[in-house]
Each structure stands twice: as structure tokens, then as C-alpha cells.
Design a protein around this motif. Structure first.
Motif, PDB file in Angstrom:
ATOM      1  N   ARG A 264     -21.192  10.375   5.632  1.00 32.45           N
ATOM      2  CA  ARG A 264     -21.664  11.222   4.539  1.00 32.45           C
ATOM      3  C   ARG A 264     -20.630  12.291   4.181  1.00 32.45           C
ATOM      4  NH1 ARG A 264     -24.837   7.629   4.330  1.00 32.45           N
ATOM      5  NH2 ARG A 264     -27.109   7.748   4.128  1.00 32.45           N
ATOM      6  N   ASN A 265     -19.377  11.952   4.324  1.00 37.06           N
ATOM      7  CA  ASN A 265     -18.286  12.869   3.990  1.00 37.06           C
ATOM      8  C   ASN A 265     -17.289  12.103   3.138  1.00 37.06           C
ATOM      9  OD1 ASN A 265     -16.129  14.590   3.817  1.00 37.06           O
ATOM     10  ND2 ASN A 265     -16.218  15.237   5.950  1.00 37.06           N
ATOM     11  N   LYS A 266     -17.290  12.365   1.843  1.00 37.68           N
ATOM     12  CA  LYS A 266     -16.510  11.563   0.904  1.00 37.68           C
ATOM     13  C   LYS A 266     -15.161  12.178   0.564  1.00 37.68           C
ATOM     14  CE  LYS A 266     -20.673   9.604  -1.197  1.00 37.68           C
ATOM     15  NZ  LYS A 266     -21.402   9.337  -2.452  1.00 37.68           N
ATOM     16  N   THR A 267     -14.730  13.185   1.287  1.00 39.86           N
ATOM     17  CA  THR A 267     -13.458  13.818   0.968  1.00 39.86           C
ATOM     18  C   THR A 267     -12.293  12.971   1.444  1.00 39.86           C
ATOM     19  OG1 THR A 267     -13.472  15.062   3.041  1.00 39.86           O
ATOM     20  CG2 THR A 267     -14.431  16.133   1.107  1.00 39.86           C
ATOM     21  N   ILE A 268     -11.179  13.105   0.734  1.00 37.36           N
ATOM     22  CA  ILE A 268      -9.922  12.485   1.128  1.00 37.36           C
ATOM     23  C   ILE A 268      -8.818  13.480   0.797  1.00 37.36           C
ATOM     24  CG2 ILE A 268      -9.698  11.292  -1.103  1.00 37.36           C
ATOM     25  CD1 ILE A 268      -8.233   9.043   0.404  1.00 37.36           C
ATOM     26  N   SER A 269      -7.880  13.655   1.701  1.00 32.68           N
ATOM     27  CA  SER A 269      -6.829  14.651   1.498  1.00 32.68           C
ATOM     28  C   SER A 269      -5.923  14.254   0.335  1.00 32.68           C
ATOM     29  CB  SER A 269      -6.003  14.806   2.775  1.00 32.68           C
ATOM     30  OG  SER A 269      -5.252  13.628   3.026  1.00 32.68           O
ATOM     31  N   PHE A 270      -5.190  15.229  -0.149  1.00 37.71           N
ATOM     32  CA  PHE A 270      -4.268  15.004  -1.263  1.00 37.71           C
ATOM     33  C   PHE A 270      -3.237  13.927  -0.901  1.00 37.71           C
ATOM     34  CE2 PHE A 270      -0.626  16.275  -3.972  1.00 37.71           C
ATOM     35  CZ  PHE A 270      -1.263  16.271  -5.206  1.00 37.71           C
ATOM     36  N   ILE A 271      -2.645  14.056   0.285  1.00 36.47           N
ATOM     37  CA  ILE A 271      -1.654  13.075   0.740  1.00 36.47           C
ATOM     38  C   ILE A 271      -2.317  11.736   1.034  1.00 36.47           C
ATOM     39  CG2 ILE A 271       0.033  12.519   2.534  1.00 36.47           C
ATOM     40  CD1 ILE A 271       0.912  14.705   0.585  1.00 36.47           C
ATOM     41  N   GLY A 272      -3.529  11.787   1.621  1.00 35.81           N
ATOM     42  CA  GLY A 272      -4.251  10.549   1.901  1.00 35.81           C
ATOM     43  C   GLY A 272      -4.557   9.775   0.634  1.00 35.81           C
ATOM     44  N   CYS A 273      -4.908  10.501  -0.415  1.00 42.99           N
ATOM     45  CA  CYS A 273      -5.203   9.862  -1.700  1.00 42.99           C
ATOM     46  C   CYS A 273      -3.941   9.211  -2.282  1.00 42.99           C
ATOM     47  CB  CYS A 273      -5.761  10.903  -2.669  1.00 42.99           C
ATOM     48  SG  CYS A 273      -6.615  10.207  -4.104  1.00 42.99           S
ATOM     49  N   GLY A 274      -2.824   9.929  -2.192  1.00 43.45           N
ATOM     50  CA  GLY A 274      -1.570   9.376  -2.675  1.00 43.45           C
ATOM     51  C   GLY A 274      -1.142   8.154  -1.878  1.00 43.45           C
ATOM     52  N   THR A 275      -1.355   8.198  -0.562  1.00 37.69           N
ATOM     53  CA  THR A 275      -0.989   7.064   0.297  1.00 37.69           C
ATOM     54  C   THR A 275      -1.826   5.839  -0.032  1.00 37.69           C
ATOM     55  OG1 THR A 275      -0.382   8.573   2.091  1.00 37.69           O
ATOM     56  CG2 THR A 275      -0.796   6.274   2.687  1.00 37.69           C
ATOM     57  N   GLN A 276      -3.139   6.045  -0.199  1.00 37.34           N
ATOM     58  CA  GLN A 276      -4.009   4.924  -0.543  1.00 37.34           C
ATOM     59  C   GLN A 276      -3.629   4.334  -1.897  1.00 37.34           C
ATOM     60  OE1 GLN A 276      -8.192   5.470  -1.790  1.00 37.34           O
ATOM     61  NE2 GLN A 276      -8.759   4.200  -0.048  1.00 37.34           N
ATOM     62  N   SER A 277      -3.347   5.205  -2.846  1.00 36.35           N
ATOM     63  CA  SER A 277      -2.959   4.756  -4.178  1.00 36.35           C
ATOM     64  C   SER A 277      -1.658   3.955  -4.129  1.00 36.35           C
ATOM     65  CB  SER A 277      -2.795   5.961  -5.109  1.00 36.35           C
ATOM     66  OG  SER A 277      -2.355   5.555  -6.381  1.00 36.35           O
ATOM     67  N   PHE A 278      -0.696   4.425  -3.326  1.00 33.41           N
ATOM     68  CA  PHE A 278       0.591   3.735  -3.206  1.00 33.41           C
ATOM     69  C   PHE A 278       0.406   2.328  -2.657  1.00 33.41           C
ATOM     70  CE2 PHE A 278       4.058   2.488  -0.354  1.00 33.41           C
ATOM     71  CZ  PHE A 278       5.100   2.383  -1.259  1.00 33.41           C
ATOM     72  N   PHE A 279      -0.330   2.188  -1.560  1.00 37.24           N
ATOM     73  CA  PHE A 279      -0.499   0.875  -0.950  1.00 37.24           C
ATOM     74  C   PHE A 279      -1.329  -0.049  -1.833  1.00 37.24           C
ATOM     75  CE2 PHE A 279       0.600   3.097   3.075  1.00 37.24           C
ATOM     76  CZ  PHE A 279       1.650   2.273   3.447  1.00 37.24           C
ATOM     77  N   PHE A 280      -2.341   0.511  -2.496  1.00 41.07           N
ATOM     78  CA  PHE A 280      -3.139  -0.323  -3.397  1.00 41.07           C
ATOM     79  C   PHE A 280      -2.272  -0.925  -4.486  1.00 41.07           C
ATOM     80  CE2 PHE A 280      -5.073  -0.116  -7.673  1.00 41.07           C
ATOM     81  CZ  PHE A 280      -5.856  -1.251  -7.603  1.00 41.07           C
ATOM     82  N   MET A 281      -1.460  -0.110  -5.165  1.00 40.43           N
ATOM     83  CA  MET A 281      -0.642  -0.603  -6.260  1.00 40.43           C
ATOM     84  C   MET A 281       0.476  -1.517  -5.770  1.00 40.43           C
ATOM     85  SD  MET A 281      -0.436   2.475  -9.042  1.00 40.43           S
ATOM     86  CE  MET A 281      -0.089   3.788  -7.875  1.00 40.43           C
ATOM     87  N   THR A 282       0.997  -1.255  -4.562  1.00 38.03           N
ATOM     88  CA  THR A 282       2.016  -2.142  -3.992  1.00 38.03           C
ATOM     89  C   THR A 282       1.459  -3.539  -3.784  1.00 38.03           C
ATOM     90  OG1 THR A 282       3.175  -0.337  -2.867  1.00 38.03           O
ATOM     91  CG2 THR A 282       3.534  -2.552  -2.020  1.00 38.03           C
TER      92      THR A 282
END
Length: 312
Positions: free
Chosen positions: A87-105
Motif C-alpha cells: 500500500r505504498n505507491k511511491t517511487i524515487s526520482f532515480i528509481g523512476c528514471g531507472t525503470q523508464s530507461f530499462f523499459f524503453m531499452t
């Protein structure tokens, strides 16, 4: 009451699961799909590695597709499931960027790899005598390396931009992962130039490859139609229909999502469409390629027989 523990640099992923019994049902369903995708893609990689009959360019490319899908779904679903349980939907700024990078890769690499697989079928059926030369080990390595490199360079450019733009106080991303277009709705600056960049990038990674695949299979179907052997036609149609099923499941929702202008986009619709190319496709690929492929099923039988003979 959900506890976000938000800081000034955190984002909030609103997610896919509503806080209801239906949301719990969706959560269980998505976790089962994740397990099927992990087992299916790992099995496909091991099967191609263990059985020498599958040591061909086509299955070498297929093993890379399974590797991409394995990482693809692992980038998104575990975080989404963890958010629902905690029940904690937060993601850090760097974590969000990392997830976005791997998803698009992984997304870019898969789009280009599917094009390489279409070229492989085109050469195998239309130019069978030239196949060993055109689809040599060196060519396969170049195709795979190129897919990974181009995908990573593209994702790096998009991620760097997304992390550099200023965001407003609201950090709630109406999505279940850090998708850059969804993040841009929170920007405190005009992003119209970048939106054109997204359109251009989507055209390069979706429209051009899909056009190439369509042209390849147009030639393939024409060559198959002219075949004298009924068995050869049946095998070629089976292989082509399998690949076209995978291509349709992947490209269609992706293109519909990213090639529309922001004014015509709906967050709810985008999340539903994203389920197809981020969750369902990695699960369906190994199923489609195994159940519709006699060579894969034959290899599975041989590997099982070897395992049981060793135990006995």
C-alpha cells in the motif's frame, strides 16, 4: 488509508489495481501471468541452449527475444505487485528514471529484433540457397547487438530529458510504471518539442519496422503461394502466422498509444493498452512459439527423455 511517505523528489504511481475485490482479482491474475512469463521464457532459453537441433539463426534470435521479454516484464510487474501489497505507491526520482530507461531499452530492442526475425523468415523462404550466407552467425550477432545498442541509446536520450525537466508539486503519475509521456503531464514547462521527438522516435521504432515486416511477409506469402509442396506451404504458413501474431500483439497497442497526440489520449485507455505490450506479450511469446512449432515441441521431448534416461 494508503501511506505514501512522499518526499519532494518522489513520484507516486497510481497503479492498475483499484482498492476493491476486483483489484485483488487483477493482482492475482497479473502475478500468475508474471510466473507464466518467467517460466515460459526461461524454459525457451534453456531449451534452445540444450538442444543442438535448435542451434540455428532463427532460434538464436528467438532466445534473445525470450531474454528481452524476461527482463521486460521483470522491470514493471514486481514493482507494481509490491506497491499493491505494501500500500505504498511511491517511487524515487532515480528509481523512476531507472525503470523508464530499462523499459524503453527492452521495448526498442524487441521492436528491432522482431524485424530481424521477419528478415530471417524472408531469407529462409524466398532465398533458401543464400540463407547460410545472409544469416551467418556474424550477421545474427550484428542484428542482436544493434537492437540492444540502438534501444539503449534511444532510451538514454528520453530518460535524460525526463529527469531534467522541472515538475510541479503534483507527483502522481496516472500509470502503473514510469512511462515518459505520462510523466510529461506533470511538467511545469511546455513540452511540445519533446512530444514531436516522441512521435519521431515512435515512428522509427514502430512504423518503419512494422512496414519492413509487412513487406517481408508480403514477399514470403507470395513465395509460399507458388510452392509446389503442400507440406512446405503448411509449415511456412504456420511459421509466418506465429510471427505475425506476435507482431500484432506488440506493435498495434504500442503504435496506437504513442502515435496519438496528447489531446486524444486517455490515461485509463493508455494503461489498458500498456498491459498488452508490457505484460501479455512477454507471457504469450513463448507459448505461441512453442505450441505452434513442431521443432520446439520435438526438442522439448528430446530434452525430457534425456533427463529421465540420466535419472534411470
Amino acid at each position: 488509508m494508503e501511506n505514501y511517505n512522499q518526499t519532494l523528489t518522489d513520484f507516486i504511481l497510481l497503479g492498475l489495481f483499484p482498492p476493491t475485490k476486483f483489484g485483488l482479482f487483477l493482482f492475482i491474475l497479473i502475478v500468475l501471468i508474471l510466473l507464466m512469463a518467467l517460466i515460459g521464457n526461461l524454459s525457451m532459453i534453456l531449451l534452445i541452449f540444450l538442444d543442438t537441433h535448435l542451434h540455428t539463426p532463427m532460434y538464436f534470435l528467438l532466445s534473445q527475444l525470450s531474454l528481452i521479454d524476461l527482463n521486460y516484464i521483470s522491470t514493471i510487474v514486481p514493482k507494481m505487485a509490491s506497491d499493491f501489497l505494501r500500500r505504498n505507491k511511491t517511487i524515487s526520482f532515480i528509481g523512476c528514471g531507472t525503470q523508464s530507461f530499462f523499459f524503453m531499452t527492452f521495448a526498442g530492442a524487441e521492436a528491432l529484433l522482431l524485424t530481424s526475425m521477419a528478415y530471417d523468415r524472408y531469407v529462409a523462404i524466398c532465398f533458401p540457397l543464400h540463407y547460410p550466407i545472409r544469416m551467418s552467425k556474424r550477421m545474427c550477432v550484428l542484428m542482436i547487438t544493434g537492437s540492444w545498442m540502438i534501444g539503449s541509446v534511444n532510451s538514454c536520450a528520453h530518460t535524460v530529458y525526463a529527469l531534467r525537466i522541472p515538475y510541479c508539486k503534483s507527483r502522481a503519475i496516472n500509470h502503473f510504471f514510469c512511462d515518459v509521456p505520462a510523466m510529461l503531464t506533470l511538467a511545469c514547462t511546455d513540452t511540445w518539442v519533446y512530444e514531436y521527438t516522441v512521435f519521431l522516435s515512435s515512428t522509427i521504432f514502430l512504423v518503419f519496422p512494422f512496414t519492413g515486416i509487412a513487406c517481408s511477409y508480403g514477399r514470403v506469402l507470395l513465395a509460399v503461394y507458388r510452392m509446389q509442396s503442400a507440406e512446405g506451404r503448411k509449415k511456412a504458413y504456420s511459421t509466418c502466422s506465429t510471427h505475425l501474431t506476435v507482431v500484432t500483439f506488440y506493435y498495434a497497442p504500442f503504435a496506437y498509444t504513442y502515435l496519438r497526440p496528447r489531446s486524444l489520449r486517455s490515461p485509463t485507455e493508455d494503461k489498458v493498452l500498456a498491459v498488452f505490450y508490457t505484460i501479455l506479450t512477454p507471457m504469450l511469446n513463448p507459448i505461441i512459439y512453442s505450441l505452434r512449432n513442431k521443432e520446439v515441441m520435438g526438442a522439448l521431448t528430446r530434452v525430457i527423455q534425456k533427463i529421465f534416461s540420466v535419472k534411470m
